[in-house]
Each structure stands twice: as C-alpha cells, then as structure tokens.
Design an enzyme around this catalytic site. Sequence first.
Site, PDB file in Angstrom:
ATOM      1  N   ASN A  34      15.500 -83.066 -56.082  1.00 38.59           N
ATOM      2  CA  ASN A  34      16.099 -84.454 -56.420  1.00 38.59           C
ATOM      3  C   ASN A  34      15.276 -85.431 -57.227  1.00 38.59           C
ATOM      4  O   ASN A  34      14.947 -85.035 -58.350  1.00 38.59           O
ATOM      5  CB  ASN A  34      16.452 -85.216 -55.002  1.00 38.59           C
ATOM      6  CG  ASN A  34      17.876 -84.925 -54.738  1.00 38.59           C
ATOM      7  OD1 ASN A  34      18.902 -85.219 -55.685  1.00 38.59           O
ATOM      8  ND2 ASN A  34      18.419 -84.847 -53.670  1.00 38.59           N
TER       9      ASN A  34
ATOM     10  N   ASP B 191      17.091 -89.570 -52.126  1.00 42.97           N
ATOM     11  CA  ASP B 191      17.667 -88.714 -52.897  1.00 42.97           C
ATOM     12  C   ASP B 191      17.246 -89.115 -54.480  1.00 42.97           C
ATOM     13  O   ASP B 191      16.166 -89.063 -54.743  1.00 42.97           O
ATOM     14  CB  ASP B 191      19.349 -89.126 -53.023  1.00 42.97           C
ATOM     15  CG  ASP B 191      20.348 -87.993 -53.641  1.00 42.97           C
ATOM     16  OD1 ASP B 191      20.025 -87.255 -54.602  1.00 42.97           O
ATOM     17  OD2 ASP B 191      21.415 -87.984 -52.940  1.00 42.97           O
TER      18      ASP B 191
END
Length: 280
Positions: free
Chosen positions: A144, A191
């Site tokens: 990510n 994330d």
Amino acid sequence: MTAVEVAVHEHATLGEGPTWDSREQRLIWVDILGSRVHTFDPDTGRRTVMVTEQHVGAAKPREGGGLVVNLRDGVGVYDGIDGFRWLHRELVPGRRGNDAAVAPDGALWFGTMRYDEAAGGGTLSRLAPDGTARTVLDSVAVSNGIGWSPDGRLMYYVDSPTRSIDVFDVGDDQLPVDRRQLAAVDDGLPDGLAVDADGCVWVALWDGGAVHRYTPDGTLDRVLELPVLRPTACAFGGADLTDLYITTARKGLEAPHPLSGSVLVVPGAGKGLPQPAFAG
C-alpha cells in the site's frame, strides 16, 4: 468532528490512489474494482472517467503526457496518442496491481497483492524511467502507501496487514535500505499515505474511519475523524497544496455510509509537497 467536505459524490467500490496533477491542476483517482480512472477539477467541477483494460490500482501523471497505470497484469501507459501500451508485464494468476507512487527521481514504485490478500503473495517493485523493472520487496501481503521525505532521503511504506508504517533510508542507487518501524497502528489498517512539507506522514486507516498524521519521529500528533469507515488513501492538492483529498471505499460493507465511495476533502489541512510525474 473535523470539518470534512465532499469533493466528489461517487459510489466507488474501491476508491483509491488520489494524486494531484500540478500541470493540469486536477485530482486523479481510481476505482480499482470498477476499472476506472477519474479526474476532477475543483475550480470548474469538471470530471472525466476512463475505463481501463483491467482492474487499476493506481494512475499517475506522466512527463510525456497521459497517465501511467498499475493494472492487474503490470504497468502500462495511456498517452492519448497511441492509446494503451504496456511498459512492464507480470502475469501472475490471482494477483493484481495496487498502490503506486512516483519517486523524486521520476521512477514509478508499484505494488501488487493477491485478490485473496494471502500473506507473501504481493511485491513492491521499481520501474525506472528507462523501462527497467526490479522487484525490491517480495513476500508482502497488501502493498500500500508509498512516499518520500521532503529531502528524498527517507522512503515510507505500508504493508497493511502488518499494521505498521515503515521507513527506509534511500541509498545512492535510489533503493531503500535499513527498514524499521516508524509507527504501529491499532485503530484500523494503515493504507495509502501522503508526506507533507514538514516531513509528517498522513495515513488513511481502513476500518479506522480516520486519517492519522505522524511526525518524523513517529509521534501521532493529529487525528482527522471521518464520516466513513473505510478511507483508503490521501493526497494534498489544490493550487497551494493545502487541501487534503481522501478516497474511500464501499467494498465489503453491508450498510455503507452514504458517503462511502466518495472523495472527501479537508480544506487547509496542511501543506503538501509537489508530486513528480513519471519520467518514463
């Protein structure tokens, strides 16, 4: 509650990868599972949507024009002249491209992950401007957030299931070395991320309903609470790079918030860094 506004009302399944295109003064973002690349001009409200060949993990501006995209089977370019062409292909069944970022030297760093998110099924690779690709990290799960410090000497990275934001030194060959933890995350999964002009790292928290800011020493010093459960990534944009844009997802939610899948914005959240275009 933070003063959060809606930049783009949308029902993206998996909105991701916001990037401010300074040349065109627009926001670029993707709906991964919808196979769509979106653009948004906040001054005029103009939007465009392009359907891609495959699921699209990220789309970034390219110095020569058009966009470089991280797709299911590799990295390609939409240049508006020749249409689509591949730059690098990796056909691995059950795997797709995920987040990507352009380094200060113009190289594209692109991640992959398995659709089932199995541990060890993903990678992080570097595509140099000359087209040379190199896998730098293997055996990751969900590759990510990627970003660099203002001086380019540090690289930040997130493999979401580890719940860790990691930092590397950047060597003379532009490759990362000496991996260590910047911060551990307990409230959701880290994330996508953005680095601001002060060197602080802003991270969207999947299932955490917030964006966290960490100082260069790893201290959590700011929390932006959001009206959605699954923010996915963030980026500074606007003419002065002070507005924080946040993509969100509806994927996997039985009763998503009405704003899930939209792009949110926090005006005047901080001061961002100009993002380079892919030099290949």
